[in-house]
Design a protein around this motif. Structure first.
Motif, PDB file in Angstrom:
ATOM      1  N   UNK A 127       0.812  -1.213   0.000  1.00 49.31           N
ATOM      2  CA  UNK A 127       0.000   0.000   0.000  1.00 49.31           C
ATOM      3  C   UNK A 127       0.849   1.268   0.000  1.00 49.31           C
ATOM      4  N   UNK A 128       2.173   1.097   0.005  1.00 47.87           N
ATOM      5  CA  UNK A 128       3.083   2.244   0.019  1.00 47.87           C
ATOM      6  C   UNK A 128       4.124   2.101  -1.092  1.00 47.87           C
ATOM      7  N   UNK A 129       3.700   2.039  -2.359  1.00 48.55           N
ATOM      8  CA  UNK A 129       4.665   1.798  -3.441  1.00 48.55           C
ATOM      9  C   UNK A 129       5.683   2.922  -3.625  1.00 48.55           C
ATOM     10  N   UNK A 130       5.377   4.139  -3.180  1.00 50.07           N
ATOM     11  CA  UNK A 130       6.328   5.230  -3.354  1.00 50.07           C
ATOM     12  C   UNK A 130       7.585   5.044  -2.499  1.00 50.07           C
ATOM     13  N   UNK A 131       7.597   4.037  -1.663  1.00 49.77           N
ATOM     14  CA  UNK A 131       8.832   3.754  -0.934  1.00 49.77           C
ATOM     15  C   UNK A 131       9.961   3.357  -1.879  1.00 49.77           C
ATOM     16  N   UNK A 160       4.670   7.190 -13.097  1.00 48.93           N
ATOM     17  CA  UNK A 160       4.594   7.946 -14.349  1.00 48.93           C
ATOM     18  C   UNK A 160       3.194   8.562 -14.441  1.00 48.93           C
ATOM     19  N   UNK A 161       3.148   9.876 -14.493  1.00 48.96           N
ATOM     20  CA  UNK A 161       1.863  10.581 -14.448  1.00 48.96           C
ATOM     21  C   UNK A 161       0.976  10.219 -15.629  1.00 48.96           C
ATOM     22  N   UNK A 162       1.561  10.037 -16.798  1.00 48.65           N
ATOM     23  CA  UNK A 162       0.774   9.825 -18.008  1.00 48.65           C
ATOM     24  C   UNK A 162       0.459   8.356 -18.275  1.00 48.65           C
ATOM     25  N   UNK A 163       0.975   7.452 -17.460  1.00 44.51           N
ATOM     26  CA  UNK A 163       0.742   6.023 -17.677  1.00 44.51           C
ATOM     27  C   UNK A 163      -0.510   5.592 -16.911  1.00 44.51           C
ATOM     28  N   UNK A 164      -1.554   5.274 -17.641  1.00 39.59           N
ATOM     29  CA  UNK A 164      -2.822   4.831 -17.072  1.00 39.59           C
ATOM     30  C   UNK A 164      -3.329   3.642 -17.871  1.00 39.59           C
ATOM     31  N   UNK A 165      -4.440   3.082 -17.455  1.00 36.15           N
ATOM     32  CA  UNK A 165      -5.042   1.996 -18.236  1.00 36.15           C
ATOM     33  C   UNK A 165      -5.355   2.452 -19.653  1.00 36.15           C
ATOM     34  N   UNK A 166      -5.785   3.705 -19.785  1.00 32.65           N
ATOM     35  CA  UNK A 166      -6.180   4.219 -21.098  1.00 32.65           C
ATOM     36  C   UNK A 166      -4.983   4.396 -22.028  1.00 32.65           C
ATOM     37  N   UNK A 181       3.550  13.147  -5.888  1.00 31.35           N
ATOM     38  CA  UNK A 181       2.997  12.362  -4.792  1.00 31.35           C
ATOM     39  C   UNK A 181       2.053  11.314  -5.378  1.00 31.35           C
ATOM     40  N   UNK A 182       1.730  10.288  -4.587  1.00 31.55           N
ATOM     41  CA  UNK A 182       0.761   9.302  -5.033  1.00 31.55           C
ATOM     42  C   UNK A 182       1.262   8.438  -6.176  1.00 31.55           C
ATOM     43  N   UNK A 183       0.350   7.730  -6.815  1.00 31.93           N
ATOM     44  CA  UNK A 183       0.703   6.816  -7.892  1.00 31.93           C
ATOM     45  C   UNK A 183      -0.554   6.479  -8.676  1.00 31.93           C
ATOM     46  N   UNK A 184      -0.346   6.002  -9.895  1.00 34.21           N
ATOM     47  CA  UNK A 184      -1.443   5.506 -10.723  1.00 34.21           C
ATOM     48  C   UNK A 184      -1.571   3.996 -10.555  1.00 34.21           C
ATOM     49  N   UNK A 185      -2.789   3.519 -10.590  1.00 31.27           N
ATOM     50  CA  UNK A 185      -3.070   2.093 -10.456  1.00 31.27           C
ATOM     51  C   UNK A 185      -3.534   1.563 -11.803  1.00 31.27           C
TER      52      UNK A 185
END
Length: 591
Positions: A127-131, A160-166, A181-185
């Protein structure tokens, strides 16, 4: 065009090689595949790994490389260069590696490399991938946490901000940004096969780099972990496991080809290994017989891994090395390759000299490879294995018979000596002696553990280790004199109350005498005087030659530092000894 950071040309044992700093390093870690699945290591599989076998034939293959027999503990060791009871990553399941232990990318980052982790991570809180960024020194991650190892339908997390399912299929890294901050799933699509998608992403990442830009990619593969399946596009395998193995090899070939396409193949190093052997039930044809899977076992089927290092412009071809190495040695070797400072408080030792030296018989600084589970510690030499306080002869790989040990003196004089030296040091150094439960933190064999250089540990009571003699590699010191040895251990000669290392055999011979009647003739060319008792290590080189590889060779000075008599091995501009009248300061010589 790629940039070569430094070049040193050495002539050692008739072999000329160039030592350079790589522009890029790709470290490929496969999952649940032992060395016995590769023809390089004697597999009878039907040409399942032609690309990796070809890389081994054109580079370095480690014959004696050992890890832990379980995924997460090995990954913790590779990342930290510390044995698992130091990091606390002793099993699969929930793990959260500490910042001080998450080192593998930091050396690259400090040397200006762009760092990417992609694939199965497993050693941080999922739950903390930014580690991966905050603790571990990666600039970017496309990571799968946990143990589900899905082939389709994700799940990945990425910064990567632009990497999404789409955007997953068309994403190409060009001008892409990192989330602050945060992350894409990414849940993914059942039409996308994750192992192939990761390889394609690595290829795109390489092609997006600026000319000369340095990079490190830690590629944590899913294959060959269950669920077993036939990967898309793979035919001809003798079952699902073999088909998955063929996919691993195809991906290795794809990445090698990608380096050629990007024009950086001459300046990038590929390293390939695995985290542990296959699980029980997997049958591997090897050397005319059948090996059964040994995941969770400290025997060779669970711990002996392939180790292939490919960089044809630098690494001599066909080095099938007998040097003993284990998982803690990967990090310092990578650091050595890129010129990073190797941490002083790790358990591993670099074997970079063995990789670039071209001598298959040369030894690393390690005599014993350590493998562990939560309850078992194993030491592996060329011809023996120690499991807790039991010893086994291993006349060949994947074969062992128990040896009866009748007393501590016999134990210390036998093949257990180097293992017990390391084992008692680990216990004495890293176990918390103020904690009555510390022996549970570091598993000990029952009863007295004799360290064979005067260190004795008692594991039946609260953990206690007592230094009985201060002479390293000494079995017994003089009465009431802890600094004068009277009996040395195997492979050491008694010289003026100290234990001096003999010329240790490189591969098969284990039986040696503990004394010599006449001093051996010095065997090092251009050497005036060898170390006492060791004819293959020079103490004083003939003028004007200088000592390299800790006295194993006397070579012409390669320094470019004015007024310097000796530079650090492989470093043109790093002086370690100046001419008379000059003072060493900031790697240079000054009046």
């Amino acid at each position: 065009a790629a940039v070569v950071v430094a070049v040193v040309v050495l002539a050692v044992s008739g072999c000329v090689f160039a030592q350079t700093r790589p522009q890029g390093v790709i470290f490929m870690l496969s999952d649940d595949i032992g060395a016995d699945s590769f023809q390089t290591y004697g597999s009878d599989r039907d040409n399942s790994t032609p690309n990796l076998d070809d890389m081994a034939s054109k580079g370095y293959a480690g014959e004696h490389f050992y890890v832990n027999p379980l995924c997460a503990p090995t990954r913790g060791i590779l990342t930290s260069s510390r044995y698992m009871h130091r990091t606390g990553i002793t099993n699969n399941g929930y793990n959260d590696i500490k910042e001080k232990d998450c080192l593998i990318a930091k050396g690259f980052q400090e040397q200006g490399y762009k760092t990417l982790q992609i694939g199965k991570w497993q050693i941080s809180d999922k739950d903390e991938p930014r580690r991966l960024i905050d603790r571990c020194g990666f600039d970017y991650f496309i990571s799968l946490h946990g143990e589900d190892n899905k082939r389709y339908n994700g799940p990945f997390v990425t910064n990567f901000a632009e990497l999404t399912d789409a955007t997953r299929e068309e994403f190409d890294f060009t001008n892409k940004t990192s989330l602050p901050t945060g992350y894409n799933f990414l849940q993914g699509s059942k039409d996308i096969y994750n192992p192939q998608w990761m390889a394609d992403m690595i290829e795109k990442f390489i092609s997006s780099l600026a000319p000369g830009e340095k990079f490190f990619i830690y590629h944590c593969m899913f294959l060959n972990h269950k669920p077993f399946h036939t990967p898309p596009g793979i035919t001809g395998g003798s079952g699902k496991f073999d088909s998955m193995l063929r996919k691993v090899d195809a991906i290795a070939g794809q990445l090698r080809d990608a380096l050629v396409t990007a024009g950086v193949d001459e300046n990038v190093m590929l390293m390939f290994t695995s985290d542990n052997g296959p699980r029980e039930g997997i049958k591997t044809p090897w050397n005319g017989g059948i090996n059964s899977g040994g995941k969770w076992s400290v025997q060779d089927v669970g711990t002996r891994m392939p180790l292939v290092v490919y960089w044809p412009t630098v690494i001599p071809q066909g080095v099938y090395s007998s040097a003993i190495t284990d998982g803690t040695d990967i990090l310092p070797t990578l650091y050595d390759a890129i010129g990073a400072t190797i941490p002083s408080d790790i358990d591993g030792v670099s074997f970079w000299e063995q990789i670039v030296g071209g001598n298959a018989q040369s030894q690393s600084d390690r005599l014993v490879a350590i493998s562990q589970t939560k309850k078992v510690t194993s030491g592996r030499t060329h011809k023996h294995r120690v499991v807790n306080s039991n010893m086994y002869n291993t006349p060949s790989f994947y074969s062992e018979t128990e040896v009866t040990i009748s007393n501590n003196n016999e134990l210390c004089r036998g093949a257990m000596r180097p293992f017990l030296n390391i084992y008692s040091e680990l216990v004495n150094t890293f176990a918390d002696k103020t904690n009555p439960k510390s022996k549970k933190k570091f598993p000990l064999p029952r009863g007295r553990v004799v360290g064979c250089w005067g260190l004795a540990c008692n594991s039946d009571a609260q953990l206690q280790c007592v230094k009985q003699c201060d002479v390293r590699n000494c079995l017994q010191c003089a009465d009431d004199d802890v600094i004068t040895c009277v009996t040395c251990g195997l492979w050491y000669d008694l010289v003026d109350g100290k234990c001096v290392e003999q010329n240790i055999p490189s591969t098969t011979t284990i039986e040696r005498t503990t004394t010599t009647t006449e001093p051996a003739t010095c065997q090092v060319d251009r050497c005036d005087e060898c170390v006492a008792g060791n004819p293959n290590r020079c103490k004083t080189c003939s003028s004007p030659y200088l000592s390299f590889k800790r006295g194993r060779a006397c070579l012409e000075s390669l320094c470019v530092v004015d007024h310097c008599e000796q530079c650090k091995y492989g470093r043109l501009k790093h002086c370690i000894r100046c001419e008379d009248g000059y003072t060493l300061r900031n790697k240079g010589c000054h009046l």
